[in-house]
Design an enzyme around this catalytic site. Structure first.
Site, PDB file in Angstrom:
ATOM      1  N   LYS A  29       1.766  -3.564   6.692  1.00 48.77           N
ATOM      2  CA  LYS A  29       1.902  -3.990   5.750  1.00 48.77           C
ATOM      3  C   LYS A  29       4.275  -3.616   5.327  1.00 48.77           C
ATOM      4  O   LYS A  29       4.704  -4.070   4.518  1.00 48.77           O
ATOM      5  CB  LYS A  29       1.228  -2.966   4.775  1.00 48.77           C
ATOM      6  CG  LYS A  29       0.194  -2.888   4.456  1.00 48.77           C
ATOM      7  CD  LYS A  29       0.023  -4.075   3.514  1.00 48.77           C
ATOM      8  CE  LYS A  29      -1.612  -4.209   3.406  1.00 48.77           C
ATOM      9  NZ  LYS A  29      -2.241  -5.602   2.620  1.00 48.77           N
TER      10      LYS A  29
ATOM     11  N   TYR B 275      -2.452  -0.672  11.169  1.00 45.75           N
ATOM     12  CA  TYR B 275      -2.260  -1.109   9.636  1.00 45.75           C
ATOM     13  C   TYR B 275      -1.323  -1.063   8.881  1.00 45.75           C
ATOM     14  O   TYR B 275      -0.913  -1.686   8.492  1.00 45.75           O
ATOM     15  CB  TYR B 275      -3.020  -0.683   8.931  1.00 45.75           C
ATOM     16  CG  TYR B 275      -3.581  -0.834   7.686  1.00 45.75           C
ATOM     17  CD1 TYR B 275      -3.910  -2.289   7.025  1.00 45.75           C
ATOM     18  CD2 TYR B 275      -3.733  -0.031   6.753  1.00 45.75           C
ATOM     19  CE1 TYR B 275      -4.189  -2.675   5.414  1.00 45.75           C
ATOM     20  CE2 TYR B 275      -3.279  -0.171   4.900  1.00 45.75           C
ATOM     21  CZ  TYR B 275      -3.793  -1.597   4.869  1.00 45.75           C
ATOM     22  OH  TYR B 275      -3.897  -1.439   3.331  1.00 45.75           O
TER      23      TYR B 275
ATOM     24  N   SER C  17       0.754  -1.354   0.435  1.00 50.37           N
ATOM     25  CA  SER C  17      -0.105  -0.211   0.396  1.00 50.37           C
ATOM     26  C   SER C  17       0.922   1.177   0.077  1.00 50.37           C
ATOM     27  O   SER C  17       1.826   1.541   0.201  1.00 50.37           O
ATOM     28  CB  SER C  17      -0.943  -0.199   1.155  1.00 50.37           C
ATOM     29  OG  SER C  17      -1.307   0.982   2.116  1.00 50.37           O
TER      30      SER C  17
HETATM   31  P1  NAD Z   1     -11.580  -7.280   1.073  1.00 56.71           P
HETATM   32  O1  NAD Z   1     -11.535  -6.918   2.541  1.00 56.71           O
HETATM   33  O2  NAD Z   1     -12.535  -6.083   0.294  1.00 56.71           O
HETATM   34  O3  NAD Z   1     -10.452  -8.391   0.432  1.00 56.71           O
HETATM   35  C1  NAD Z   1      -9.572  -9.098   1.607  1.00 56.71           C
HETATM   36  C2  NAD Z   1     -10.371  -9.956   2.151  1.00 56.71           C
HETATM   37  O4  NAD Z   1      -9.232 -11.227   2.439  1.00 56.71           O
HETATM   38  C3  NAD Z   1     -11.479 -10.540   1.906  1.00 56.71           C
HETATM   39  O5  NAD Z   1     -12.342 -11.417   1.008  1.00 56.71           O
HETATM   40  C4  NAD Z   1     -11.221 -11.315   3.989  1.00 56.71           C
HETATM   41  O6  NAD Z   1     -12.210 -11.592   3.831  1.00 56.71           O
HETATM   42  C5  NAD Z   1     -10.436 -11.442   3.562  1.00 56.71           C
HETATM   43  N1  NAD Z   1      -9.172 -12.111   4.415  1.00 56.71           N
HETATM   44  C6  NAD Z   1      -8.866 -10.997   5.736  1.00 56.71           C
HETATM   45  N2  NAD Z   1      -8.112 -12.257   6.560  1.00 56.71           N
HETATM   46  C7  NAD Z   1      -8.169 -13.528   5.443  1.00 56.71           C
HETATM   47  C8  NAD Z   1      -7.127 -14.489   6.558  1.00 56.71           C
HETATM   48  N3  NAD Z   1      -7.112 -14.674   7.428  1.00 56.71           N
HETATM   49  N4  NAD Z   1      -7.572 -15.465   5.715  1.00 56.71           N
HETATM   50  C9  NAD Z   1      -8.623 -15.873   4.215  1.00 56.71           C
HETATM   51  N5  NAD Z   1      -8.760 -14.895   4.393  1.00 56.71           N
HETATM   52  C10 NAD Z   1      -8.616 -13.636   4.299  1.00 56.71           C
HETATM   53  O7  NAD Z   1      -9.889  -6.139   0.869  1.00 56.71           O
HETATM   54  P2  NAD Z   1      -9.363  -4.880  -0.889  1.00 56.71           P
HETATM   55  O8  NAD Z   1      -9.495  -3.198  -1.155  1.00 56.71           O
HETATM   56  O9  NAD Z   1     -10.045  -5.942  -1.628  1.00 56.71           O
HETATM   57  O10 NAD Z   1      -7.976  -4.952  -0.595  1.00 56.71           O
HETATM   58  C11 NAD Z   1      -7.042  -6.009  -0.567  1.00 56.71           C
HETATM   59  C12 NAD Z   1      -5.926  -6.100  -0.020  1.00 56.71           C
HETATM   60  O11 NAD Z   1      -5.222  -5.044  -1.143  1.00 56.71           O
HETATM   61  C13 NAD Z   1      -5.490  -5.762   1.562  1.00 56.71           C
HETATM   62  O12 NAD Z   1      -4.113  -6.734   1.669  1.00 56.71           O
HETATM   63  C14 NAD Z   1      -4.808  -4.381   1.611  1.00 56.71           C
HETATM   64  O13 NAD Z   1      -4.514  -3.727   2.941  1.00 56.71           O
HETATM   65  C15 NAD Z   1      -4.357  -3.349   0.146  1.00 56.71           C
HETATM   66  N6  NAD Z   1      -4.643  -2.892  -0.140  1.00 56.71           N
HETATM   67  C16 NAD Z   1      -6.148  -2.384  -0.026  1.00 56.71           C
HETATM   68  C17 NAD Z   1      -6.382  -0.891   0.096  1.00 56.71           C
HETATM   69  C18 NAD Z   1      -8.383  -0.230  -0.870  1.00 56.71           C
HETATM   70  O14 NAD Z   1      -7.361   1.129  -0.646  1.00 56.71           O
HETATM   71  N7  NAD Z   1      -8.408  -0.848  -1.139  1.00 56.71           N
HETATM   72  C19 NAD Z   1      -5.337  -0.045  -0.589  1.00 56.71           C
HETATM   73  C20 NAD Z   1      -3.971  -0.438  -0.162  1.00 56.71           C
HETATM   74  C21 NAD Z   1      -4.023  -1.964  -0.387  1.00 56.71           C
HETATM   75  N1  UFG Z   2     -12.412  11.623   3.400  1.00 56.43           N
HETATM   76  C1  UFG Z   2     -13.228  12.759   3.597  1.00 56.43           C
HETATM   77  N2  UFG Z   2     -14.358  11.882   4.406  1.00 56.43           N
HETATM   78  C2  UFG Z   2     -15.079  10.627   4.097  1.00 56.43           C
HETATM   79  C3  UFG Z   2     -13.932  10.516   3.913  1.00 56.43           C
HETATM   80  C4  UFG Z   2     -12.963  10.087   3.282  1.00 56.43           C
HETATM   81  O1  UFG Z   2     -13.422  14.006   3.041  1.00 56.43           O
HETATM   82  O2  UFG Z   2     -16.146  10.431   4.520  1.00 56.43           O
HETATM   83  C5  UFG Z   2     -10.890  11.460   2.786  1.00 56.43           C
HETATM   84  C6  UFG Z   2      -9.416  11.638   3.610  1.00 56.43           C
HETATM   85  O3  UFG Z   2      -9.731  12.835   4.526  1.00 56.43           O
HETATM   86  C7  UFG Z   2      -8.740  11.470   2.418  1.00 56.43           C
HETATM   87  C8  UFG Z   2      -9.444  11.314   0.737  1.00 56.43           C
HETATM   88  O4  UFG Z   2     -11.120  11.623   1.577  1.00 56.43           O
HETATM   89  O5  UFG Z   2      -8.400  12.461   1.769  1.00 56.43           O
HETATM   90  C9  UFG Z   2      -9.680   9.815   0.555  1.00 56.43           C
HETATM   91  O6  UFG Z   2      -9.959   8.610   2.625  1.00 56.43           O
HETATM   92  P1  UFG Z   2      -9.831   7.394   1.959  1.00 56.43           P
HETATM   93  O7  UFG Z   2     -10.149   7.411   3.497  1.00 56.43           O
HETATM   94  O8  UFG Z   2     -10.627   7.173   0.275  1.00 56.43           O
HETATM   95  O9  UFG Z   2      -8.144   7.145   1.436  1.00 56.43           O
HETATM   96  P2  UFG Z   2      -6.636   7.191   2.135  1.00 56.43           P
HETATM   97  O10 UFG Z   2      -5.969   7.952   1.444  1.00 56.43           O
HETATM   98  O11 UFG Z   2      -6.943   8.109   3.411  1.00 56.43           O
HETATM   99  O12 UFG Z   2      -6.910   5.986   2.766  1.00 56.43           O
HETATM  100  C10 UFG Z   2      -6.703   4.643   1.600  1.00 56.43           C
HETATM  101  C11 UFG Z   2      -6.731   3.180   2.146  1.00 56.43           C
HETATM  102  C12 UFG Z   2      -5.317   2.567   2.875  1.00 56.43           C
HETATM  103  C13 UFG Z   2      -4.301   2.817   2.008  1.00 56.43           C
HETATM  104  C14 UFG Z   2      -4.000   4.440   1.755  1.00 56.43           C
HETATM  105  C15 UFG Z   2      -3.363   4.437   0.788  1.00 56.43           C
HETATM  106  O13 UFG Z   2      -7.516   3.572   3.336  1.00 56.43           O
HETATM  107  O14 UFG Z   2      -5.514   1.581   3.680  1.00 56.43           O
HETATM  108  O15 UFG Z   2      -5.584   4.253   1.155  1.00 56.43           O
HETATM  109  O16 UFG Z   2      -2.968   3.558  -0.749  1.00 56.43           O
HETATM  110  F1  UFG Z   2      -2.999   2.562   3.232  1.00 56.43           F
END
Ligand code: NAD
Ligand code: UFG
Length: 351
Positions: free
Chosen positions: A156, A152, A128
């Protein structure tokens, strides 16, 4: 005849995982999914099969279950693993750090042991942009200093460190089958598959901006709080690099292909930014949504959210050069596709 490659996808029922499964199946891979369905529904897998007209071998299994993982590796000839499984809510991780370290860090260690035992040492890991902490400048390059501001983010960073150490150890020992690892540092994935059949389905009130905007527009939530309008940005609201989840999913296929290239021949663990290189503010997102979809988004300005940074966007040049990947979809594409999913599935997969 060339054997079809089989990819194990952990967390494949989740938001990014399900979109990646579609791309993998459409590119001709066999797909095996392991997911404990903690944050997802089996319906997501069914919809992926509906989109692709292909089947997934699905195991409802926790990655902490080593025997279960061993059985999966024995049942399929896995070529590589894409590891999405993890908990991802920043606020929750501050309240329940042990759960996050146990699930994300220990879960990854168990998976790595199962992979090692099965002789499968190609891995694409979901990292991330959070590993850059509060960056000194933008756009962010892969060689910027790493830090974390919450549990969190630390999971990572720890996992990245573990993966680098595993890779270095193999190189020191000249192991014949060394670890080949791509750390994909995602920026802010939004949007949905163009079919509107799969998308992001938050369990509770969304933490992230886009799902919140969608739920306000559809009438499920009454008002968006914009967290801070006094940041040093063009309109005072936070700037992020939003990327279409399908572009992101395609990046995983490019990373898998790269693991077979010369620059991975001796084994390596390399980071890649998956972002667009464009930064949009919260107000840009709200205004674009209103223009493109033609629906009002009721919002108020609220105090800053603790732990948020002002600006975060990628320099995606290395991914373009090394993976031959770049994000192609526009902000309007992201918003239209996200809305299609929300409108046709107002209650997510329970609709
Ligand atoms: P998500 O929660 O939709 O998907 C994660 C999946 O992993 C879920 O289906 C959950 O049930 C499964 N899971 C969690 N723990 C588990 C375990 N112990 N065993 C088996 N399955 C398990 O999340 P996502 O948005 O698809 O994110 C996927 C990955 O990308 C995550 O590792 C997350 O940290 C990373 N990531 C997401 C974002 C974002 O903004 N969505 C940004 C950066 C990184
Ligand atoms: N924001 C609002 N109102 C809300 C939600 C978010 O104003 O209800 C703003 C936040 O302050 C930020 C922007 O919208 O300025 C984006 O916020 P998000 O929560 O959508 O995303 P972040 O950048 O904070 O974080 C996301 C994931 C993290 C990841 C990061 C970088 O949630 O897990 O992107 O990949 F680490």
């Amino acid at each position: 005849m060339k054997k079809t490659m089989t990819i194990l996808v952990t967390g494949g029922a989740g938001y990014i995982g399900s979109h990646t499964c579609v791309e993998l199946l459409e590119a001709g891979f066999n797909v095996v999914v392991v997911d404990n369905l903690f944050n997802s529904k089996h319906e997501a897998i069914r919809r992926v099969e509906q989109i692709t007209h292909q089947e997934i071998s699905f195991y409802e299994l926790d990655i902490l279950d080593k025997h279960g993982l061993d059985r999966v590796f024995r049942s399929h000839e896995i070529d590589a693993v894409i590891h999405f499984a993890g908990l991802k809510a920043v606020g929750e991780s501050c309240l329940q750090p042990a759960r996050y370290y146990q699930n994300n860090v220990n879960g990854t260690l168990v998976l790595l042991e199962a992979m090692h035992d099965a002789g499968v040492k190609k891995l694409v890991f979901s990292s991330s942009a959070t590993v850059y902490g509060d960056p000194q400048s933008v756009p962010i390059r892969e060689d910027f200093p790493l830090s974390a501001t919450n549990p969190y983010g630390r999971t990572k960073l720890m996992i990245e460190d573990i993966l680098r150490d595993f890779s270095t150890a193999d190189q020191l020992a000249n192991t014949p089958n060394p670890w080949k690892i791509a750390l994909l540092r995602y920026f802010n994935p939004i949007g949905s598959h163009v079919s509107g059949l799969i998308g992001e389905d938050p369990r509770d009130i969304p933490n992230n901006l886009m799902p919140y905007v969608l739920q306000v527009a559809v009438g499920k939530l009454s008002q968006l709080s914009i967290f801070g309008d006094d940041y040093p940005t063009h309109d005072g609201t936070g700037v992020r690099d939003y990327i279409h989840v399908v572009d992101l999913a395609k990046g995983h296929l490019k990373a898998l292909a790269a693991l077979n290239k010369d620059f991975y021949a001796e084994g390596a663990c390399r980071p890649f930014n998956l972002g667009t290189g464009n930064g949009y503010s919260v107000l840009d997102m709200v205004n674009t949504f209103q223009q493109v979809i033609g629906k009002p988004v009721n919002y108020k300005i609220a105090p800053r959210r603790s732990g948020d940074i002002a600006v975060c966007y990628a320099d995606p040049a290395y991914a373009e050069h090394a993976l031959d990947w770049r994000a192609e979809k526009s902000l309007a594409d992201m918003i239209v596709d996200a809305w299609r999913w929300q409108e046709s599935n107002p209650l997510g997969y329970d609709s």
